[in-house]
Motif scaffolding. Structure first.
Motif: not given
Ligand SMILES: [Cu+2]
Lengths: 188, 514
Positions: B326-331
């Protein structure tokens, strides 16, 4: 420095401004210059557009990597795993949240000793946020009923009275759902 | 006269702002959008009053239940009957005028009525005591009944209202858009400005429709099951799979997160479609259509699974792997945004800008949207999330993204207004609306974000703790700026003058819709 950035809300605010201020200044300058000062088309060669575009994307990707990679050691899962692996005894505490109070198996801890908070909700969605005596949030957990206990290991550095608050809206007395944790000076 | 145009003409005050006085042959694409846009501004007016009442209840030390009533009603009205309905009205008008297809028959009517009757029912339930915030906080509705906070009747009425709203958002609007884009015959006289699916402006609309339909379907199924049980049509024992809190939370956020993303994709595509029409040198093209489409695809693919950022703080119930994802996709969405920023800025640099109220509103809305995107990715980092989740930071993010999108849609609306209603607006009032709205929106969003950084909880009826009231004063001040800008906007549309009575349409010549 990194501790401040990643472990206080104002550190996050600083990172936010790092993104926002340059964007705001540059973008608004472009819009106002091209709308009111000189609306004539700018002659920019395709090669310089391409160069600008590569630099811009490189900057975006670099920020993406730097800010996220530097944050990893501040992920609760990561620092909890590190504390668990360190060999130091961890105090286990259970926290049961329900409308609108907490039932904690212990509320007094010694500074410098790791504490594992194992928290669950017994009725609706609640939060378990621990505030530093100066008012900033140390960590928060969302507790959805029926999923077992959320857990993390935290080591309090300073003695004092730490406030606990529910940060998930849970009904009419949500704002009264709070408690306290006392941290005493290290005995050793 | 169709049902929609008769209804608009008969509504007091707001009806005058959107009644149709333009070319009668365009009624088939104008009537329902005008009704939706009119209804959205009625909802907005109510929502603004509720919004301002929140800091007031805190300053005057009024009962907490008033605050929670306002929180629930304000959030619900803002997100759905206002922003979504405004988007639906302006977006459908744009699509119909680009594809030359009528907006008639039962589908647009059903989309309109389900949204508005649903909104009214939910509001009635809130007034009956149901205070669950617009995020529902399931199982709070049921726990609230068990603990005597509100009645089961209010839950049944509230869920019926929510079902009506969801039916429009997840099913009727997407189906209507897909029908417009892929089925039916073009009518030559309805084509205002021909566009195909290859244009970023149309591609984004199609993507948004599919995202809503696909990502919303699980919630529609779960919510329908719960509703059938609430009406005793099926026993509660049959819907245990749907009433599990974790199931409900996940399907809710898979939908709610992607609803915001779908609305973002749509509005960015509207920016891509509108900006070229206001370039000083008359180019009428983005500097790169390919880059624009690439940004939309990146936004689409990264946003779908970034919803995990809503659940980081329930570790280990949400495994770390999904948090990191989720962290990577959000960024990743920020990389799409970076390309969009470059495309918009380079188009303006290369071709210059005609500063009319419509495009300035779109660009200021875009500025707010990017500012808000920064606050969104910061709180989507796992480490930051553990400091910010559940604080005013996130309330500020939700509010700012809705305000930014509504600003962009209002800009697009200013552009469409002459062809929609046959009247033109006053440029001076338009300018003041844009200035005040921008100042109010930026101010209110910084007040929320700073409050969140200071640890102030959201949806929390006790602002006097820890000196948080200062943020309350700032929120009230900038909220009043926003309200004033909207008053100017509403005066502007109610005093618009008919084209032909010594007035010439100001956006290019006969004001094509695109
Ligand atoms: Cu609670």
């Amino acid at each position: 420095m990194l501790d401040f950035v990643y472990q206080s809300g104002w550190g996050a605010f600083g990172v936010l401004l790092l993104f926002q201020i340059p964007f705001l200044v540059v973008f608004l300058t472009i819009v106002f210059r091209k709308a009111y000062v000189n609306t004539a088309p700018s002659a920019i060669s395709d090669s310089s557009v391409a160069r600008w575009r590569s630099s811009w994307l490189a900057l975006a990707i670099a920020l993406f990597l730097i800010i996220n990679l530097a944050s990893i050691k501040f992920f609760p899962a990561v620092y909890s795993a590190r504390a668990a692996a360190s060999g130091v005894a961890v105090t286990d505490v259970t926290v049961d949240a329900q409308s609108w109070y907490y039932d904690m198996s212990a509320q007094e801890f010694e500074a410098g000793k790791p504490v594992r908070f194992n928290a669950q909700s017994l009725d609706t969605v609640h939060g378990f946020a621990v505030y530093h005596p100066d008012g900033h949030i140390l960590f928060t957990m969302m507790l959805i009923p029926g999923v077992g206990r959320s857990s993390l290991i935290y080591t309090f550095d300073e003695p004092g009275t730490y406030k606990v608050r529910c940060l998930e809206y849970c009904g009419m007395s949500h704002h009264e759902m709070s408690d306290e944790i006392i941290v005493t000076a290290s005995a050793s | 006269m169709s049902m929609a145009s008769t209804m608009v003409a008969s509504v007091p005050v707001f009806g005058r702002m959107f009644k149709l006085e333009g070319e009668p042959e365009l009624h088939d694409i104008n009537a329902w959008p005008a009704a939706m846009i009119m209804a959205s501004f009625i909802w907005f007016s109510v929502a603004v009053l509720l919004g301002i009442s929140m800091p007031l209840t805190q300053m005057l030390g009024l009962d907490a239940s008033l605050f929670y009533t306002a929180v629930t009603a304000h959030g619900a009205a803002m997100a759905f009957p206002y922003v979504f309905q405004l988007m639906m009205g302006v977006g459908l008008h744009r699509a119909a005028g680009c594809l030359g297809k009528p907006l008639t028959g039962w589908l647009p009517a059903a989309a309109f009525w389900c949204m508005n009757i649903g909104g009214i029912l939910f509001t009635i339930a809130i007034l009956m005591g149901l205070k669950i915030s617009y995020a529902v906080m399931y199982p709070l509705p049921i726990v609230g009944v068990e603990t005597g906070q509100w009645s089961m009747t209010s839950v049944v009425i509230g869920f019926t209202g929510i079902a009506g709203i969801l039916l429009t958002v997840i099913l009727l609007y997407p189906v209507l858009t897909i029908k417009l884009m892929f089925f039916g015959k073009e009518r030559e006289e309805l084509v205002l400005s021909r566009r195909t699916l290859g244009d970023p402006g149309m591609l984004g609309m199609a993507m948004a429709a599919f995202v809503l339909l696909i990502m919303g379907m699980p919630l529609l199924i779960v919510a329908s099951a719960v509703l059938l049980a609430l009406y005793h049509i099926i026993p509660f024992a049959w819907v245990g799979w749907a009433t599990d809190p974790l199931v409900f939370q996940f399907v809710f956020y898979i939908f709610a997160h992607n609803l915001m993303e779908a609305m973002a994709i749509m509005v960015i595509s509207a920016v891509y479609a509108t900006l070229p029409l206001y370039l000083a040198d008359g180019t009428r093209k983005l500097y790169s259509t390919k880059a624009a489409n690439l940004a939309l695809w990146i936004l689409l693919l990264t946003s779908v699974t970034s919803f995990f950022h809503h659940f980081y703080t329930m570790f280990p119930a949400l495994p770390s792997a999904l948090s990191y994802h989720g962290n990577i996709m959000s960024w990743g969405t920020a990389i799409g945004a970076a390309i969009t920023i470059f495309t918009v800025a380079m188009t303006i640099i290369k071709h210059g800008l005609r500063p009319e109220a419509g495009i300035m509103a779109v660009l200021m809305g875009f500025t707010l949207y990017i500012l808000d995107g920064a606050s969104a990715i910061v709180t989507s980092n796992v480490a930051f999330s553990f400091q910010l989740h559940g604080t005013m930071w996130q309330a500020g993010h939700t509010m700012a993204v809705l305000i930014a999108m509504s600003m962009m849609w209002m800009g697009v609306l200013l552009h469409h207004y002459p062809v929609l209603t046959g009247r033109v607006l006053d440029p001076m009032r338009g300018k003041w609306f844009v200035i005040l709205f921008t100042v109010g929106a930026i101010g209110v969003s910084y007040a929320f974000l700073a409050a969140g950084a200071a640890g102030m909880p959201r949806r929390f009826a006790s602002w006097n703790q820890e000196g948080w009231m200062i943020y309350g004063y700032l929120i009230l001040f900038f909220g009043l700026c926003l309200a004033l800008s909207m008053v100017i906007f509403l005066i502007d549309v109610s005093k618009a003058r008919r084209i032909g009575e010594g007035v010439v349409a100001s956006p290019p010549k006969a004001a094509p819709a695109e």
